[in-house]
Motif scaffolding. Structure first.
Motif, PDB file in Angstrom:
ATOM      1  N   LEU A  14       0.975  -0.923   0.100  1.00 55.88           N
ATOM      2  CA  LEU A  14      -0.012   0.273   0.099  1.00 55.88           C
ATOM      3  C   LEU A  14       0.985   1.814  -0.050  1.00 55.88           C
ATOM      4  O   LEU A  14       0.020   1.898  -1.211  1.00 55.88           O
ATOM      5  N   ASN A  15       1.773   1.339   0.664  1.00 53.68           N
ATOM      6  CA  ASN A  15       2.582   2.342   0.949  1.00 53.68           C
ATOM      7  C   ASN A  15       3.631   3.039   0.031  1.00 53.68           C
ATOM      8  O   ASN A  15       3.945   3.990  -0.305  1.00 53.68           O
ATOM      9  N   GLN A  22      -4.626   4.441  -3.113  1.00 48.43           N
ATOM     10  CA  GLN A  22      -4.348   3.157  -1.511  1.00 48.43           C
ATOM     11  C   GLN A  22      -6.056   3.659  -1.473  1.00 48.43           C
ATOM     12  O   GLN A  22      -7.173   2.051  -0.965  1.00 48.43           O
ATOM     13  N   LEU A  23      -7.198   4.418  -0.936  1.00 53.07           N
ATOM     14  CA  LEU A  23      -8.403   4.742  -0.924  1.00 53.07           C
ATOM     15  C   LEU A  23      -9.206   4.269  -2.075  1.00 53.07           C
ATOM     16  O   LEU A  23     -10.243   3.438  -1.734  1.00 53.07           O
ATOM     17  N   ASP A  24      -9.009   4.143  -3.145  1.00 53.24           N
ATOM     18  CA  ASP A  24      -9.333   3.450  -4.095  1.00 53.24           C
ATOM     19  C   ASP A  24      -9.442   1.762  -3.885  1.00 53.24           C
ATOM     20  O   ASP A  24     -10.814   0.922  -4.161  1.00 53.24           O
ATOM     21  N   LEU A  25      -7.726   1.655  -3.731  1.00 53.16           N
ATOM     22  CA  LEU A  25      -7.960  -0.005  -3.833  1.00 53.16           C
ATOM     23  C   LEU A  25      -8.441  -0.316  -2.113  1.00 53.16           C
ATOM     24  O   LEU A  25      -8.993  -1.413  -2.684  1.00 53.16           O
ATOM     25  N   THR A  30     -13.583  -2.297   2.203  1.00 55.92           N
ATOM     26  CA  THR A  30     -13.785  -2.103   3.761  1.00 55.92           C
ATOM     27  C   THR A  30     -15.691  -1.863   3.348  1.00 55.92           C
ATOM     28  O   THR A  30     -16.480  -1.796   4.616  1.00 55.92           O
ATOM     29  N   GLY A  31     -16.102  -2.618   2.986  1.00 51.20           N
ATOM     30  CA  GLY A  31     -17.424  -2.023   2.260  1.00 51.20           C
ATOM     31  C   GLY A  31     -17.868  -3.711   2.606  1.00 51.20           C
ATOM     32  O   GLY A  31     -19.039  -3.849   2.146  1.00 51.20           O
ATOM     33  N   ARG A  56     -10.423 -14.198  -1.679  1.00 48.00           N
ATOM     34  CA  ARG A  56      -9.593 -12.731  -2.700  1.00 48.00           C
ATOM     35  C   ARG A  56     -10.166 -12.136  -2.776  1.00 48.00           C
ATOM     36  O   ARG A  56     -11.632 -12.037  -3.311  1.00 48.00           O
ATOM     37  N   LEU A  57     -10.326 -11.371  -2.670  1.00 48.52           N
ATOM     38  CA  LEU A  57     -10.735  -9.986  -3.477  1.00 48.52           C
ATOM     39  C   LEU A  57     -10.163  -9.211  -4.086  1.00 48.52           C
ATOM     40  O   LEU A  57      -8.905  -9.058  -3.996  1.00 48.52           O
ATOM     41  N   ARG A  58     -10.996  -9.788  -5.413  1.00 47.25           N
ATOM     42  CA  ARG A  58     -10.195  -8.051  -6.568  1.00 47.25           C
ATOM     43  C   ARG A  58     -10.496  -7.427  -6.565  1.00 47.25           C
ATOM     44  O   ARG A  58     -11.908  -6.711  -6.582  1.00 47.25           O
ATOM     45  N   ALA A  59      -9.767  -5.989  -6.824  1.00 48.87           N
ATOM     46  CA  ALA A  59      -9.910  -5.239  -6.497  1.00 48.87           C
ATOM     47  C   ALA A  59      -8.864  -4.139  -7.571  1.00 48.87           C
ATOM     48  O   ALA A  59      -7.531  -3.772  -7.067  1.00 48.87           O
TER      49      ALA A  59
END
Length: 116
Positions: A14-15, A22-25, A30-31, A56-59
């Motif tokens: 993330l960093n 980061q926020l979009d990812l 978070t939802g 596993r979550l695709r983002a």
């Protein structure tokens, strides 16, 4: 809604990204709701490794690999979709978690050394 925690590997990944990315990812993870985990559908999937149940979550161009622990989702890995680590984890090839954490650049250097 869940509290989301991140492993050291996840935080390093993330960093590397700018704040807006980061926020979009992290928005999709978070939802997540308990109903989502109970009946995973694309872009969410579930699999087992030994005694553990992973999701596993695709983002976007990344994949989150995480466990649900009560009210917490602990993200073990965030991997780019075109990385060797993501391929190995998705295909459940016999590889240890430690090997996934190692940088795959060593693998590519090894391949390059074979051509010399």
């Amino acid at each position: 809604m869940y509290q989301v925690t991140f492993s050291e590997q996840s935080m390093r990944e993330l960093n590397r990204l700018d704040k807006l990315t980061q926020l979009d990812l992290i928005e999709p993870i978070t939802g997540l709701k308990p109903a989502d985990l109970a009946n995973p559908r694309e872009p969410l999937g579930r699999f087992h490794r030994g005694e553990r149940e992973y999701y596993r979550l695709r983002a976007g161009d990344y994949r989150f690999y995480f466990e649900a622990k009560g009210e917490t989702l602990h993200t073990h890995y965030i991997l780019h979709k075109n990385s060797l680590e993501d391929f190995l984890l998705r295909n459940k090839l016999p590889v240890s978690e430690q090997q996934l954490v190692e940088q795959h650049s060593k693998f590519w250097k090894y391949l390059e050394s074979l051509t010399k």
